[in-house]
Enzyme design. Structure first.
Site, PDB file in Angstrom:
ATOM      1  N   SER A 175      18.180  -5.619   1.820  1.00  0.00           N
ATOM      2  CA  SER A 175      16.711  -5.493   1.207  1.00  0.00           C
ATOM      3  C   SER A 175      16.987  -5.318  -0.250  1.00  0.00           C
ATOM      4  CB  SER A 175      16.053  -4.134   1.820  1.00  0.00           C
ATOM      5  OG  SER A 175      14.679  -3.807   1.264  1.00  0.00           O
ATOM      6  N   TYR A 188      15.622   4.497   5.201  1.00  0.00           N
ATOM      7  CA  TYR A 188      15.548   2.998   5.178  1.00  0.00           C
ATOM      8  C   TYR A 188      16.603   2.401   4.265  1.00  0.00           C
ATOM      9  CZ  TYR A 188      13.920  -1.994   4.990  1.00  0.00           C
ATOM     10  OH  TYR A 188      13.879  -3.292   4.977  1.00  0.00           O
TER      11      TYR A 188
END
Length: 284
Positions: A175, A188
């Site tokens: 990400s 995350y």
């Protein structure tokens, strides 16, 4: 793994159903196929919706049969299976928790049993929870996020490796938060940093076997992940608008990156990360 934290299915409406999302994400491939994955078999985690669905659709158009791994979104998985089959390819949908080593082993074996081989492993599934204060992240949430996002990649790679031959590809979804950070996605973002390091290290580990390992680091993409609990609800109307392109991306704008590093077009690439993020990382 006896201490597996159960999936957080009910918290924050996770994991989210694409069938309930409005507007619907764009998953359709944008061009005709050219047999770049003809005769291949791909296993895609989180293949029921979002980026995973778009990758499954594009891989099928390019000639691959698909194993779709998902948690509990049976309606979405059935739709993706239908999409693959409309491309005249085989598809199987396997429900279960990728945070469980046992399930990962069973899913890989079922792929081999029903589709005959395994050429491409796409570790795409992800879990995120928005927390403004690090003290709000419970121990169970922390463990669960790591189980879904990075432990699963170890488990699936371990199970898949005996079946992967020279020319195979492993693709991990990291990400932009690994590079730019995210003040509300602490756990995350930490898993995404781990995924990038895992990708580069695994690539070096497997290069002599002729197996390439690369990653994709999407920016803000319109999928069920964010509107169904991955972001604060008040932020959703502005989702993606701070990128240089002033909009969120669509899954079918990310899927071609997964195709490129799965096929022979990228035969001299390993340990790399592609960035379909609307210019977001460079502007951070």
């Amino acid at each position: 793994m006896s201490d597996v934290i159960e999936p957080m299915v009910h918290e924050d409406q996770l994991p989210g159903h694409e069938s309930q999302l409005e507007p619907k994400p764009d998953w359709e491939p944008r061009y005709k196929g050219s047999d770049r994955l003809k005769g291949k078999v791909a296993l895609i985690t989180g293949g029921d919706s979002g980026i995973g669905r778009a990758v499954a659709a594009l891989y099928a158009r390019e000639g691959a049969d698909i194993a779709i791994l998902y948690l509990c979104e049976h309606d979405d998985a059935a739709k993706t299976k239908e999409i693959v089959e409309k491309e005249s390819r085989k598809a199987i949908a396997i429900a279960g928790d990728i945070g469980s080593k046992e399930f990962c082993e069973q899913a890989v074996q079922r792929t081999i049993d029903e589709l005959g081989r395994l050429d491409i492993l796409v570790n795409n599934a992800g879990e995120q929870h928005s927390d403004k204060d690090i003290r709000d992240i419970s121990e169970d949430q922390l463990k669960r996020t790591f189980q879904t996002n990075i432990f699963s990649m170890f488990f699936l790679t371990q199970a898949a490796l005996p079946h992967l031959k020279e020319g195979a590809a492993i693709i991990n979804c990291t990400s932009e938060t690994m590079y730019a950070g995210s003040k509300h996605l602490l756990d995350y973002s930490a898993t995404k940093g781990a995924i990038t390091a895992f990708t580069r290290s695994l690539a070096l580990n497997l290069v002599e076997k002729g197996i390439r390992v690369n990653a994709v680091a999407p920016g803000p993409i319109w999928t069920p992940l964010n509107p169904f609990g991955g972001q604060d609800p008040e932020k959703i109307p502005e989702f993606g608008k701070k990128t240089p392109m002033r909009r969120p991306g669509q899954p079918n704008e990310v899927a071609p990156s997964f195709l490129f590093i799965a096929c022979e077009d990228s035969s001299y690439m390993t340990a790399q990360v592609l960035h379909p993020d609307g210019g977001d990382t460079t502007s951070s």
